[in-house]
Write a protein that holds these residues in place. Structure first.
Motif, mmCIF file in Angstrom:
data_model
loop_
_atom_site.group_PDB
_atom_site.id
_atom_site.type_symbol
_atom_site.label_atom_id
_atom_site.label_comp_id
_atom_site.label_asym_id
_atom_site.label_seq_id
_atom_site.Cartn_x
_atom_site.Cartn_y
_atom_site.Cartn_z
ATOM 1 N N VAL A 49 0.863 -1.179 0.000
ATOM 2 C CA VAL A 49 0.000 0.000 0.000
ATOM 3 C C VAL A 49 0.897 1.226 0.000
ATOM 4 C CG1 VAL A 49 -1.724 1.283 1.319
ATOM 5 C CG2 VAL A 49 -1.855 -1.212 1.206
ATOM 6 N N THR A 50 0.698 2.110 -0.985
ATOM 7 C CA THR A 50 1.543 3.302 -1.102
ATOM 8 C C THR A 50 0.918 4.532 -0.461
ATOM 9 O OG1 THR A 50 0.634 3.810 -3.287
ATOM 10 C CG2 THR A 50 2.658 2.486 -3.205
ATOM 11 N N ASP A 51 -0.414 4.552 -0.293
ATOM 12 C CA ASP A 51 -1.062 5.718 0.303
ATOM 13 C C ASP A 51 -2.431 5.336 0.842
ATOM 14 O OD1 ASP A 51 -1.263 8.512 0.947
ATOM 15 O OD2 ASP A 51 -2.558 8.789 -0.797
ATOM 16 N N ILE A 52 -2.779 5.938 1.970
ATOM 17 C CA ILE A 52 -4.112 5.789 2.544
ATOM 18 C C ILE A 52 -4.590 7.180 2.911
ATOM 19 C CG2 ILE A 52 -5.493 4.895 4.462
ATOM 20 C CD1 ILE A 52 -3.507 2.556 4.607
ATOM 21 N N GLU A 53 -5.774 7.522 2.447
ATOM 22 C CA GLU A 53 -6.340 8.837 2.735
ATOM 23 C C GLU A 53 -7.699 8.672 3.410
ATOM 24 O OE1 GLU A 53 -7.793 12.782 0.261
ATOM 25 O OE2 GLU A 53 -6.625 11.249 -0.752
ATOM 26 N N LEU A 54 -7.852 9.329 4.543
ATOM 27 C CA LEU A 54 -9.130 9.381 5.255
ATOM 28 C C LEU A 54 -9.566 10.844 5.252
ATOM 29 C CD1 LEU A 54 -8.329 7.074 8.286
ATOM 30 C CD2 LEU A 54 -10.106 6.678 6.595
ATOM 31 N N PRO A 55 -10.330 11.270 4.247
ATOM 32 C CA PRO A 55 -10.698 12.678 4.133
ATOM 33 C C PRO A 55 -11.509 13.169 5.338
ATOM 34 C CG PRO A 55 -11.330 11.455 2.168
ATOM 35 C CD PRO A 55 -10.902 10.460 3.197
ATOM 36 N N LEU A 56 -11.148 14.331 5.848
ATOM 37 C CA LEU A 56 -11.873 14.913 6.973
ATOM 38 C C LEU A 56 -13.244 15.438 6.555
ATOM 39 C CD1 LEU A 56 -8.947 16.855 8.671
ATOM 40 C CD2 LEU A 56 -9.954 14.678 9.364
ATOM 41 N N THR A 57 -13.376 15.799 5.292
ATOM 42 C CA THR A 57 -14.629 16.382 4.813
ATOM 43 C C THR A 57 -15.644 15.340 4.360
ATOM 44 O OG1 THR A 57 -13.677 16.631 2.614
ATOM 45 C CG2 THR A 57 -13.512 18.518 4.107
ATOM 46 N N ALA A 58 -15.226 14.108 4.250
ATOM 47 C CA ALA A 58 -16.123 13.036 3.802
ATOM 48 C C ALA A 58 -16.048 11.889 4.800
ATOM 49 C CB ALA A 58 -15.747 12.566 2.404
ATOM 50 N N LYS A 59 -16.933 11.872 5.747
ATOM 51 C CA LYS A 59 -16.922 10.834 6.784
ATOM 52 C C LYS A 59 -17.358 9.487 6.206
ATOM 53 C CE LYS A 59 -15.947 13.756 10.030
ATOM 54 N NZ LYS A 59 -14.614 13.879 10.492
ATOM 55 N N GLY A 60 -16.717 8.441 6.699
ATOM 56 C CA GLY A 60 -17.108 7.091 6.306
ATOM 57 C C GLY A 60 -16.488 6.573 5.034
ATOM 58 N N VAL A 61 -15.529 7.310 4.472
ATOM 59 C CA VAL A 61 -14.875 6.849 3.250
ATOM 60 C C VAL A 61 -13.366 6.910 3.412
ATOM 61 C CG1 VAL A 61 -16.791 7.568 1.779
ATOM 62 C CG2 VAL A 61 -14.844 9.089 2.090
ATOM 63 N N ALA A 62 -12.685 6.168 2.564
ATOM 64 C CA ALA A 62 -11.223 6.180 2.530
ATOM 65 C C ALA A 62 -10.771 5.885 1.108
ATOM 66 C CB ALA A 62 -10.653 5.127 3.476
ATOM 67 N N PHE A 63 -9.541 6.270 0.820
ATOM 68 C CA PHE A 63 -8.905 5.941 -0.436
ATOM 69 C C PHE A 63 -7.646 5.165 -0.099
ATOM 70 C CE2 PHE A 63 -11.326 9.764 -1.177
ATOM 71 C CZ PHE A 63 -11.988 9.478 -2.354
ATOM 72 N N VAL A 64 -7.490 4.001 -0.722
ATOM 73 C CA VAL A 64 -6.330 3.152 -0.480
ATOM 74 C C VAL A 64 -5.662 2.913 -1.830
ATOM 75 C CG1 VAL A 64 -5.533 0.915 0.375
ATOM 76 C CG2 VAL A 64 -7.505 2.031 1.457
ATOM 77 N N GLU A 65 -4.384 3.277 -1.914
ATOM 78 C CA GLU A 65 -3.661 3.122 -3.169
ATOM 79 C C GLU A 65 -2.578 2.057 -3.046
ATOM 80 O OE1 GLU A 65 -1.244 5.764 -6.463
ATOM 81 O OE2 GLU A 65 -2.609 6.738 -5.066
ATOM 82 N N PHE A 66 -2.533 1.191 -4.040
ATOM 83 C CA PHE A 66 -1.553 0.113 -4.095
ATOM 84 C C PHE A 66 -0.478 0.428 -5.128
ATOM 85 C CE2 PHE A 66 -5.186 -1.965 -2.253
ATOM 86 C CZ PHE A 66 -4.656 -2.915 -1.412
ATOM 87 N N GLU A 67 0.670 -0.186 -4.949
ATOM 88 C CA GLU A 67 1.750 -0.049 -5.920
ATOM 89 C C GLU A 67 1.390 -0.762 -7.226
ATOM 90 O OE1 GLU A 67 6.240 0.026 -4.988
ATOM 91 O OE2 GLU A 67 5.699 -2.079 -5.272
ATOM 92 N N ASP A 68 0.684 -1.855 -7.118
ATOM 93 C CA ASP A 68 0.366 -2.694 -8.283
ATOM 94 C C ASP A 68 -1.150 -2.842 -8.422
ATOM 95 O OD1 ASP A 68 -0.165 -5.130 -9.871
ATOM 96 O OD2 ASP A 68 1.999 -5.460 -9.738
ATOM 97 N N SER A 69 -1.652 -2.636 -9.608
ATOM 98 C CA SER A 69 -3.101 -2.722 -9.844
ATOM 99 C C SER A 69 -3.649 -4.132 -9.613
ATOM 100 C CB SER A 69 -3.441 -2.245 -11.256
ATOM 101 O OG SER A 69 -2.830 -3.073 -12.227
ATOM 102 N N ARG A 70 -2.816 -5.152 -9.766
ATOM 103 C CA ARG A 70 -3.289 -6.523 -9.514
ATOM 104 C C ARG A 70 -3.596 -6.725 -8.033
ATOM 105 N NH1 ARG A 70 1.679 -9.067 -12.663
ATOM 106 N NH2 ARG A 70 2.535 -7.396 -11.392
#
Length: 79
Positions: free
Chosen positions: A40-61
């Motif tokens: 996992v290269t990045d994890i974002e928990l936006p303060l303005t959008a409760k209940g969601v997250a963005f998780v980014e991987f190095e490899d799409s597979r």
């Protein structure tokens, strides 16, 4: 609580949009859950959008595998 009621991949397939995140879930919790599928290269928990997250991987597979496996998965033993 659930890690994700739903997860969707971005256009490039490496970044997942994850919904259904409980308010007390931290980045380290998500790293533990999603890290089992790959780097996992990045994890974002936006303060303005409760209940969601963005998780980014190095490899799409790895992101694709996580997408298929995490939907509905429980985190911290709570619903």
């Amino acid at each position: 609580m659930e890690v994700a009621r739903r997860a969707q991949a971005s256009a490039h397939g490496r970044r997942l949009f994850v919904s259904g995140i409980a308010a007390d879930v931290k980045k380290t919790d998500l790293q533990t859950q999603f890290g089992e599928f790959g780097h996992v290269t990045d994890i974002e928990l936006p303060l303005t959008a409760k209940g969601v997250a963005f998780v980014e991987f190095e490899d799409s597979r790895d992101a694709k595998e996580a997408l298929e496996e995490v939907t509905g998965r429980k985190l911290k033993g709570m619903i």
